[in-house]
Motif scaffolding. Sequence first.
Motif, PDB file in Angstrom:
ATOM      1  N   THR A 175     -16.819  10.098  -5.432  1.00 24.53           N
ATOM      2  CA  THR A 175     -17.062   9.237  -4.278  1.00 24.53           C
ATOM      3  C   THR A 175     -16.397   9.862  -3.058  1.00 24.53           C
ATOM      4  N   HIS A 176     -16.929   9.549  -1.895  1.00 23.69           N
ATOM      5  CA  HIS A 176     -16.318  10.027  -0.642  1.00 23.69           C
ATOM      6  C   HIS A 176     -15.281   9.043  -0.131  1.00 23.69           C
ATOM      7  N   HIS A 177     -15.201   7.886  -0.754  1.00 20.90           N
ATOM      8  CA  HIS A 177     -14.295   6.830  -0.302  1.00 20.90           C
ATOM      9  C   HIS A 177     -12.940   6.936  -1.005  1.00 20.90           C
ATOM     10  N   VAL A 178     -12.218   8.000  -0.701  1.00 23.77           N
ATOM     11  CA  VAL A 178     -10.894   8.250  -1.260  1.00 23.77           C
ATOM     12  C   VAL A 178      -9.936   8.513  -0.101  1.00 23.77           C
ATOM     13  N   ARG A 179      -8.822   7.783  -0.099  1.00 24.74           N
ATOM     14  CA  ARG A 179      -7.820   7.993   0.944  1.00 24.74           C
ATOM     15  C   ARG A 179      -6.452   7.588   0.419  1.00 24.74           C
ATOM     16  N   LEU A 180      -5.428   8.022   1.120  1.00 27.96           N
ATOM     17  CA  LEU A 180      -4.080   7.589   0.786  1.00 27.96           C
ATOM     18  C   LEU A 180      -3.960   6.103   1.093  1.00 27.96           C
ATOM     19  N   ALA A 181      -3.371   5.354   0.189  1.00 25.74           N
ATOM     20  CA  ALA A 181      -3.109   3.933   0.448  1.00 25.74           C
ATOM     21  C   ALA A 181      -1.853   3.840   1.306  1.00 25.74           C
ATOM     22  N   THR A 182      -1.776   2.821   2.121  1.00 28.27           N
ATOM     23  CA  THR A 182      -0.575   2.618   2.930  1.00 28.27           C
ATOM     24  C   THR A 182       0.447   1.813   2.131  1.00 28.27           C
ATOM     25  N   GLU A 183       1.715   1.969   2.494  1.00 27.64           N
ATOM     26  CA  GLU A 183       2.749   1.182   1.819  1.00 27.64           C
ATOM     27  C   GLU A 183       2.499  -0.311   1.982  1.00 27.64           C
ATOM     28  N   GLU A 184       1.996  -0.688   3.128  1.00 23.26           N
ATOM     29  CA  GLU A 184       1.689  -2.100   3.366  1.00 23.26           C
ATOM     30  C   GLU A 184       0.651  -2.604   2.372  1.00 23.26           C
ATOM     31  N   GLU A 185      -0.318  -1.759   2.041  1.00 25.74           N
ATOM     32  CA  GLU A 185      -1.368  -2.149   1.102  1.00 25.74           C
ATOM     33  C   GLU A 185      -0.862  -2.287  -0.337  1.00 25.74           C
ATOM     34  N   PHE A 186       0.054  -1.415  -0.760  1.00 32.74           N
ATOM     35  CA  PHE A 186       0.447  -1.446  -2.168  1.00 32.74           C
ATOM     36  C   PHE A 186       1.832  -2.019  -2.441  1.00 32.74           C
ATOM     37  N   LYS A 187       2.519  -2.480  -1.430  1.00 30.47           N
ATOM     38  CA  LYS A 187       3.910  -2.945  -1.628  1.00 30.47           C
ATOM     39  C   LYS A 187       4.042  -4.065  -2.652  1.00 30.47           C
ATOM     40  N   ASP A 188       3.057  -4.921  -2.783  1.00 34.27           N
ATOM     41  CA  ASP A 188       3.145  -6.045  -3.710  1.00 34.27           C
ATOM     42  C   ASP A 188       2.703  -5.705  -5.145  1.00 34.27           C
ATOM     43  N   LEU A 189       2.192  -4.495  -5.351  1.00 33.75           N
ATOM     44  CA  LEU A 189       1.728  -4.103  -6.679  1.00 33.75           C
ATOM     45  C   LEU A 189       2.881  -3.800  -7.636  1.00 33.75           C
ATOM     46  N   PHE A 190       4.062  -3.516  -7.096  1.00 35.29           N
ATOM     47  CA  PHE A 190       5.211  -3.103  -7.905  1.00 35.29           C
ATOM     48  C   PHE A 190       6.410  -3.996  -7.597  1.00 35.29           C
ATOM     49  N   PRO A 191       6.364  -5.262  -8.022  1.00 29.98           N
ATOM     50  CA  PRO A 191       7.380  -6.236  -7.616  1.00 29.98           C
ATOM     51  C   PRO A 191       8.797  -5.937  -8.102  1.00 29.98           C
ATOM     52  N   ASP A 192       8.945  -5.161  -9.176  1.00 30.86           N
ATOM     53  CA  ASP A 192      10.289  -4.866  -9.673  1.00 30.86           C
ATOM     54  C   ASP A 192      10.786  -3.484  -9.244  1.00 30.86           C
ATOM     55  N   CYS A 193      10.108  -2.885  -8.261  1.00 32.12           N
ATOM     56  CA  CYS A 193      10.475  -1.555  -7.774  1.00 32.12           C
ATOM     57  C   CYS A 193      10.786  -1.595  -6.288  1.00 32.12           C
ATOM     58  N   GLU A 194      11.674  -0.707  -5.874  1.00 33.25           N
ATOM     59  CA  GLU A 194      11.890  -0.516  -4.447  1.00 33.25           C
ATOM     60  C   GLU A 194      10.650   0.168  -3.891  1.00 33.25           C
ATOM     61  N   LEU A 195      10.303  -0.158  -2.656  1.00 34.01           N
ATOM     62  CA  LEU A 195       9.094   0.389  -2.028  1.00 34.01           C
ATOM     63  C   LEU A 195       9.147   1.918  -2.014  1.00 34.01           C
ATOM     64  N   GLY A 196       8.134   2.534  -2.580  1.00 26.03           N
ATOM     65  CA  GLY A 196       8.044   3.983  -2.605  1.00 26.03           C
ATOM     66  C   GLY A 196       8.759   4.638  -3.771  1.00 26.03           C
ATOM     67  N   ALA A 197       9.342   3.853  -4.681  1.00 27.03           N
ATOM     68  CA  ALA A 197      10.085   4.414  -5.814  1.00 27.03           C
ATOM     69  C   ALA A 197       9.448   4.066  -7.154  1.00 27.03           C
ATOM     70  N   MET A 198       8.167   3.763  -7.158  1.00 27.94           N
ATOM     71  CA  MET A 198       7.516   3.327  -8.391  1.00 27.94           C
ATOM     72  C   MET A 198       7.398   4.481  -9.387  1.00 27.94           C
ATOM     73  N   PRO A 199       7.588   4.170 -10.662  1.00 26.67           N
ATOM     74  CA  PRO A 199       7.453   5.182 -11.711  1.00 26.67           C
ATOM     75  C   PRO A 199       5.973   5.449 -11.995  1.00 26.67           C
ATOM     76  N   PRO A 200       5.664   6.581 -12.635  1.00 24.28           N
ATOM     77  CA  PRO A 200       4.260   6.929 -12.874  1.00 24.28           C
ATOM     78  C   PRO A 200       3.646   6.194 -14.073  1.00 24.28           C
ATOM     79  N   PHE A 201       4.005   4.947 -14.229  1.00 23.74           N
ATOM     80  CA  PHE A 201       3.491   4.118 -15.312  1.00 23.74           C
ATOM     81  C   PHE A 201       2.580   3.047 -14.724  1.00 23.74           C
ATOM     82  N   GLY A 202       1.496   3.481 -14.097  1.00 25.38           N
ATOM     83  CA  GLY A 202       0.549   2.555 -13.501  1.00 25.38           C
ATOM     84  C   GLY A 202      -0.007   1.569 -14.498  1.00 25.38           C
ATOM     85  N   ASN A 203      -0.070   1.953 -15.763  1.00 26.47           N
ATOM     86  CA  ASN A 203      -0.573   1.058 -16.810  1.00 26.47           C
ATOM     87  C   ASN A 203       0.242  -0.236 -16.884  1.00 26.47           C
ATOM     88  N   LEU A 204       1.510  -0.192 -16.496  1.00 23.71           N
ATOM     89  CA  LEU A 204       2.338  -1.401 -16.504  1.00 23.71           C
ATOM     90  C   LEU A 204       2.034  -2.312 -15.316  1.00 23.71           C
TER      91      LEU A 204
END
Length: 160
Positions: free
Chosen positions: A77-106
């Motif tokens: 797809t051509h619709h690929v871009r970097l997500a902003t911190e504002e967009e993904f900040k709520d996806l990792f509630p137990d992590c500091e912003l920008g310090a998420m581990p590479p366990f997206g499955n969790l």
Amino acid sequence: MSIARKLKAYLDREHVHYDVLPHPEAFRAIEIARALHAPEKELAKVVIMKVDARFVMTVLPAGWLVDLHRLRDVFRTHHVRLATEEEFKDLFPDCELGAMPPFGNLYGLDVYADRSLTEDEQIIFQAGTHSEAIRMRYMDFASLVFPVVAEFHQLHSTVR
């Protein structure tokens, strides 16, 4: 703050050996690699991408950059871009912003690991905080996360 709760619970439940590596507070993967005296290639960083309408976690060596052209081919797809911190900040509630581990499955995200990470015996990554990292065998990481392995990095350049 200690390592992310979800991550710790998952690793302990799966009986995987890992080492917690405390380090001075750092906000960039390259700084963490230097603080830990680890090769930049062994320290993995997470980059959250927006692919069409969904978020995807990409994982690649600390000093390397995401090649958007390659990712467009990977995702077909051509619709690929970097997500902003504002967009993904709520996806990792137990992590500091920008310090998420590479366990997206969790966190309900598909994980795409750059092929270069498979060449090393171990992987080091942020543990949900800016002052702790985790070191574990790459094979253990792969058996827990089941990342899609693809080549999407570019070396020491700018994001395209």
